[in-house]
Write a protein that holds these residues in place. Structure first.
Motif, mmCIF file in Angstrom:
data_model
loop_
_atom_site.group_PDB
_atom_site.id
_atom_site.type_symbol
_atom_site.label_atom_id
_atom_site.label_comp_id
_atom_site.label_asym_id
_atom_site.label_seq_id
_atom_site.Cartn_x
_atom_site.Cartn_y
_atom_site.Cartn_z
ATOM 1 N N ALA A 1 -4.845 -2.245 5.824
ATOM 2 C CA ALA A 1 -5.366 -1.993 4.483
ATOM 3 C C ALA A 1 -6.605 -2.855 4.249
ATOM 4 O O ALA A 1 -6.647 -4.024 4.659
ATOM 5 C CB ALA A 1 -4.320 -2.310 3.425
ATOM 6 N N THR B 1 0.832 -1.191 0.000
ATOM 7 C CA THR B 1 0.000 0.000 0.000
ATOM 8 C C THR B 1 0.870 1.246 0.000
ATOM 9 O O THR B 1 2.102 1.181 0.071
ATOM 10 C CB THR B 1 -0.894 0.021 1.244
ATOM 11 O OG1 THR B 1 -0.058 0.215 2.404
ATOM 12 C CG2 THR B 1 -1.671 -1.272 1.387
ATOM 13 N N ARG C 1 0.743 -6.892 1.601
ATOM 14 C CA ARG C 1 -0.509 -7.581 1.313
ATOM 15 C C ARG C 1 -0.192 -8.883 0.587
ATOM 16 O O ARG C 1 0.711 -8.930 -0.247
ATOM 17 C CB ARG C 1 -1.423 -6.727 0.430
ATOM 18 C CG ARG C 1 -1.946 -5.489 1.075
ATOM 19 C CD ARG C 1 -2.897 -4.719 0.172
ATOM 20 N NE ARG C 1 -2.197 -3.936 -0.835
ATOM 21 C CZ ARG C 1 -2.766 -2.981 -1.581
ATOM 22 N NH1 ARG C 1 -4.057 -2.726 -1.438
ATOM 23 N NH2 ARG C 1 -2.067 -2.297 -2.465
ATOM 24 N N SER D 1 -8.929 -3.939 0.915
ATOM 25 C CA SER D 1 -8.798 -3.912 -0.537
ATOM 26 C C SER D 1 -9.796 -4.853 -1.187
ATOM 27 O O SER D 1 -10.307 -5.779 -0.550
ATOM 28 C CB SER D 1 -7.381 -4.337 -0.966
ATOM 29 O OG SER D 1 -6.380 -3.765 -0.147
ATOM 30 N N ASP E 1 -6.244 2.705 3.341
ATOM 31 C CA ASP E 1 -4.784 2.655 3.365
ATOM 32 C C ASP E 1 -4.322 3.424 4.588
ATOM 33 O O ASP E 1 -4.272 4.654 4.595
ATOM 34 C CB ASP E 1 -4.220 3.273 2.085
ATOM 35 C CG ASP E 1 -2.707 3.144 1.987
ATOM 36 O OD1 ASP E 1 -2.092 2.580 2.921
ATOM 37 O OD2 ASP E 1 -2.135 3.601 0.984
ATOM 38 N N THR F 1 -7.924 -0.215 -3.655
ATOM 39 C CA THR F 1 -7.596 -0.108 -2.233
ATOM 40 C C THR F 1 -8.631 0.790 -1.585
ATOM 41 O O THR F 1 -8.756 1.970 -1.931
ATOM 42 C CB THR F 1 -6.189 0.468 -2.031
ATOM 43 O OG1 THR F 1 -5.227 -0.394 -2.660
ATOM 44 C CG2 THR F 1 -5.858 0.581 -0.554
#
Length: 287
Positions: A244, A217, A223, A246, A239, A236
């Motif tokens: 995060a 991110t 991730r 997504s 953030d 996304t």
């Protein structure tokens, strides 16, 4: 997510807010009443119109019964067939109203919960892996229906004490839903759960495919996701310095699937500089 894929909403009701800097500070002095640190977090996603609200409130603003839970002006209630969430919050950092109703209608309720921590201190229950969601917000003005999910986590210790990294994903399949749950424990062991649920709530486990690394991110949070044929970040949604959320495109059990995906770095979360940043996203009301 809405059926057209354009909108989404995530709601988390906290008793003892896991990511609260106020709760973390209070625990340094000894035992703390978790009911003094409650919040209903609402994140609304729409192209160019995202809103985030998470105001922590004390015990005096909290009420709960067998079938209801309220924190300040927002509440959740269960009528035996659906969960109704009434939202009345103020977004941050730009103060804007988040108000309306969300109804979650499960196709079935599961009975199996899973122990996550090596000492049995953390539990996860996928209450309704398959559900329909009806969103009716006045602020911002949104009306949609879509695919949804409802679960619960419970713990007897702060997450950062027992875990360093946490990856979770859930997506709708042609006949139900798939859930992936991975976490790195502090003792070096791992959680690697992979399962499907049909609309009646029947679960089947499967051997998860290889881990696929995804691009980091903007805050450089790692991730990753299980997928049979690569994976890509579609968008996304959140953030943050340690977290995060997504939408991920992957392939599981031979089927393309859009996953709601969460990455959590608990090493990052525990850093003093990150703790100092949290009050700007998580204000506290003292009454």
């Amino acid at each position: 997510m809405s059926d057209d894929g354009e909108s989404g909403i995530a709601i988390i009701a906290f008793i003892g807010s896991v990511f609260s800097p106020y709760y973390a500070f209070a625990r340094r002095k000894g035992a703390v009443d978790p009911l003094n640190h409650c919040a209903i977090n609402v994140a609304v996603y729409r192209r160019g119109r995202n809103r985030w609200a998470m105001t922590e409130r004390p015990r005096g603003a909290v009420s709960r019964t067998t079938n209801s839970f309220s924190v300040g002006p927002s509440s959740l209630s269960w009528d035996g067939t659906s969960l109704t969430i009434r939202i009345d919050e103020i977004a941050v950092p730009i103060p804007r109203r988040v108000r309306g109703t969300v109804r979650v209608v499960p196709t079935a309720i599961t009975r199996q919960a899973f122990t996550l921590g090596e000492k049995g201190r953390h539990m996860w229950w996928p209450i309704a892996p398959c559900a329909r969601v009806q969103v009716a917000l006045d602020h911002p003005h949104l009306r949609w229906q879509g695919d949804g999910y409802f679960d619960m986590n419970r713990g007897d210790a702060p997450l950062e004490q027992d875990f360093s990294d946490w990856q979770w994903a859930r997506g709708a399949m042609q006949d139900g839903a798939v859930i992936l749950y991975e976490a790195q424990r502090r003792d070096g062991s791992r959680i690697d759960l992979a399962m499907t649920f049909d609309p009646q709530g029947r679960m089947q486990t499967f051997v998860p495919p290889r881990m696929v690394g995804l691009r980091r991110t903007g805050w450089r949070v790692d991730r990753s996701v299980r997928s049979e044929d690569g994976a890509t970040v579609v968008k996304t949604l959140e953030d943050a310095p340690f977290y995060a959320r997504s939408v991920i495109s992957a392939k599981l059990l031979g089927e393309p699937v859009a996953l709601m995906h969460e990455s959590l770095s608990l090493d990052r979360f525990a850093m003093p500089v990150v703790q100092a940043m949290l009050p700007f996203r998580m204000p506290r009301a003292w009454t």
